[in-house]
Design an enzyme around this catalytic site. Structure first.
Site, PDB file in Angstrom:
ATOM      1  CG  ASN A 157      -1.394   1.366   1.622  1.00  0.00           C
ATOM      2  OD1 ASN A 157      -2.430   1.929   1.058  1.00  0.00           O
ATOM      3  ND2 ASN A 157      -0.968   2.024   2.388  1.00  0.00           N
TER       4      ASN A 157
ATOM      5  CE  LYS B  98       0.169   4.342  -6.827  1.00  0.00           C
ATOM      6  NZ  LYS B  98       0.218   3.401  -5.694  1.00  0.00           N
TER       7      LYS B  98
ATOM      8  CE1 TYR C 255       0.454   7.810  -6.931  1.00  0.00           C
ATOM      9  CE2 TYR C 255      -1.253   8.244  -8.457  1.00  0.00           C
ATOM     10  CZ  TYR C 255      -0.835   7.692  -7.134  1.00  0.00           C
ATOM     11  OH  TYR C 255      -1.798   7.177  -6.360  1.00  0.00           O
TER      12      TYR C 255
HETATM   13  P1  NAD Z   1      -1.069   8.533   2.498  1.00  0.00           P
HETATM   14  O1  NAD Z   1      -0.187   9.694   2.309  1.00  0.00           O
HETATM   15  O2  NAD Z   1      -2.170   8.947   3.600  1.00  0.00           O
HETATM   16  O3  NAD Z   1      -0.404   7.533   3.080  1.00  0.00           O
HETATM   17  C1  NAD Z   1       0.543   6.629   2.477  1.00  0.00           C
HETATM   18  C2  NAD Z   1       1.319   5.928   3.519  1.00  0.00           C
HETATM   19  O4  NAD Z   1       2.589   5.401   2.916  1.00  0.00           O
HETATM   20  C3  NAD Z   1       1.932   6.581   4.561  1.00  0.00           C
HETATM   21  O5  NAD Z   1       1.371   5.763   5.853  1.00  0.00           O
HETATM   22  C4  NAD Z   1       3.301   6.725   4.450  1.00  0.00           C
HETATM   23  O6  NAD Z   1       4.014   6.820   5.622  1.00  0.00           O
HETATM   24  C5  NAD Z   1       3.562   5.426   3.671  1.00  0.00           C
HETATM   25  N1  NAD Z   1       4.994   5.449   2.912  1.00  0.00           N
HETATM   26  C6  NAD Z   1       5.587   6.570   2.356  1.00  0.00           C
HETATM   27  N2  NAD Z   1       6.582   6.252   1.745  1.00  0.00           N
HETATM   28  C7  NAD Z   1       6.991   5.270   2.556  1.00  0.00           C
HETATM   29  C8  NAD Z   1       8.239   4.463   2.406  1.00  0.00           C
HETATM   30  N3  NAD Z   1       9.254   4.916   1.885  1.00  0.00           N
HETATM   31  N4  NAD Z   1       8.287   3.305   3.078  1.00  0.00           N
HETATM   32  C9  NAD Z   1       7.108   3.058   3.913  1.00  0.00           C
HETATM   33  N5  NAD Z   1       5.993   3.537   4.025  1.00  0.00           N
HETATM   34  C10 NAD Z   1       6.006   4.691   3.233  1.00  0.00           C
HETATM   35  O7  NAD Z   1      -1.774   8.251   1.445  1.00  0.00           O
HETATM   36  P2  NAD Z   1      -2.831   7.306   0.977  1.00  0.00           P
HETATM   37  O8  NAD Z   1      -3.933   8.100   0.035  1.00  0.00           O
HETATM   38  O9  NAD Z   1      -3.601   6.582   2.222  1.00  0.00           O
HETATM   39  O10 NAD Z   1      -2.082   6.249  -0.273  1.00  0.00           O
HETATM   40  C11 NAD Z   1      -2.116   4.976   0.116  1.00  0.00           C
HETATM   41  C12 NAD Z   1      -2.070   4.243  -1.296  1.00  0.00           C
HETATM   42  O11 NAD Z   1      -3.088   4.354  -1.967  1.00  0.00           O
HETATM   43  C13 NAD Z   1      -0.911   4.894  -2.137  1.00  0.00           C
HETATM   44  O12 NAD Z   1      -0.107   3.752  -2.759  1.00  0.00           O
HETATM   45  C14 NAD Z   1      -1.628   5.797  -3.184  1.00  0.00           C
HETATM   46  O13 NAD Z   1      -0.709   5.883  -4.389  1.00  0.00           O
HETATM   47  C15 NAD Z   1      -2.654   4.851  -3.261  1.00  0.00           C
HETATM   48  N6  NAD Z   1      -3.887   5.659  -4.064  1.00  0.00           N
HETATM   49  C16 NAD Z   1      -4.399   6.760  -3.278  1.00  0.00           C
HETATM   50  C17 NAD Z   1      -5.581   7.360  -3.633  1.00  0.00           C
HETATM   51  C18 NAD Z   1      -5.870   8.657  -3.064  1.00  0.00           C
HETATM   52  O14 NAD Z   1      -6.745   9.385  -3.596  1.00  0.00           O
HETATM   53  N7  NAD Z   1      -5.733   9.041  -1.727  1.00  0.00           N
HETATM   54  C19 NAD Z   1      -5.788   7.143  -5.122  1.00  0.00           C
HETATM   55  C20 NAD Z   1      -5.488   6.073  -5.742  1.00  0.00           C
HETATM   56  C21 NAD Z   1      -4.430   5.368  -5.126  1.00  0.00           C
END
Ligand code: NAD
Length: 247
Positions: free
Chosen positions: A84, A154, A150
């Protein structure tokens, strides 16, 4: 309690979507193991709830290897891997910045590869191991300003999912991905004023047929399903959860 006593590895499980996934598995009496790179306070709160946490930058292979050794010693197995952890750096193509691009590749793509590769021996120990990768609807071509690089990371996650399903099927390991649309988390809202946040919500609400934005729990529920035996005949698939994008 579909995940009672199952060891669930969740990268970036302290915040946002990852946090919702951790809590969802906790409710099902699973044993979440969270890899996190910052968010010490959040990690502490999770530990108080019985979550096993390991500080680990998933983009650093040595750290991932060490985390695997800790999990091996503590649990001896992993039943589910949820890749994730991720970052989104907005950058129009014409403003290509190689350092920022490499950082995204390192965390979003290499992080999932390192985690899966290093923890695979522990996943093979458990019967019916599963992997759920968090991709994005950007990875299937849904466009938003500044997300080209980005999206590349993905799209990589999506092809990784399909190919791993092909390669790991012989061990009974299923590999699937979720492609979320716009979900309300720090990734999409941090640093925004209330007014800016509301504007963004409205913008993305209007891009869906359901006229609503997504919540971390919407994604966590799909992770539970894909990781459970109810999905035993599903592998190599990508579930798009974006409220029905209309652009
Ligand atoms: P967020 O920024 O709230 O959380 C991301 C998490 O990843 C955090 O806990 C952060 O500490 C962790 N992280 C980042 N870099 C890291 C590293 N080097 N090592 C370990 N942990 C690390 O974001 P989110 O929205 O919860 O995103 C979670 C996933 O969902 C991501 O992969 C993101 O790309 C994907 N995503 C999010 C959305 C959205 O709209 N929020 C949409 C599509 C996909």
């Amino acid at each position: 309690m579909r995940f009672k006593d199952k060891v669930i590895l969740i990268t970036g499980g302290t915040r946002g979507i990852g946090r919702a996934i951790t809590e969802a598995f906790l409710r099902e009496e699973g044993l979440p193991v969270v890899l996190y790179n910052s968010a010490e306070n959040e990690a502490k709160k999770l530990r108080e709830k019985g979550v096993f946490t390991i500080k680990c930058d998933v983009g650093n292979r040595d750290e991932v290897k060490k985390a695997k050794e800790v999990v091996e010693k503590e649990f001896g197995r992993v039943n589910v891997i949820v890749n994730n952890a991720g970052i989104m750096v907005l950058m129009p193509f014409e403003e290509f910045d190689e350092e920022k691009y490499n950082k995204m590749i390192k965390i979003n793509l290499n992080g999932a590869i390192y985690t899966t590769y290093e923890f695979l021996p522990l996943l093979k120990v458990s019967k019916n191991g599963t992997i759920v990768n968090i991709a994005s609807n950007a990875g299937i071509g849904t466009a938003a300003e500044g997300t080209t690089f980005y999206a590349i990371t993905k799209a990589g996650i999506i092809i990784l999912t399909r190919r791993l399903a092909f390669e790991l099927g012989k061990y009974g390991i299923r590999v699937n991905a979720i492609a979320p649309g716009w979900i309300e988390t720090d990734m999409t809202l941090s640093g925004k004023s209330q007014e800016e946040a509301e504007k963004l919500r409205e913008l993305f609400r209007n891009k869906t047929v359901l006229k609503t934005t997504g919540k971390p729990e919407d994604i966590a529920n799909i992770v539970l399903f894909l990781a459970s035996d109810e999905a035993r005949y599903i592998t190599g698939q990508v579930i798009v959860a974006d409220g029905g994008r209309i652009d």
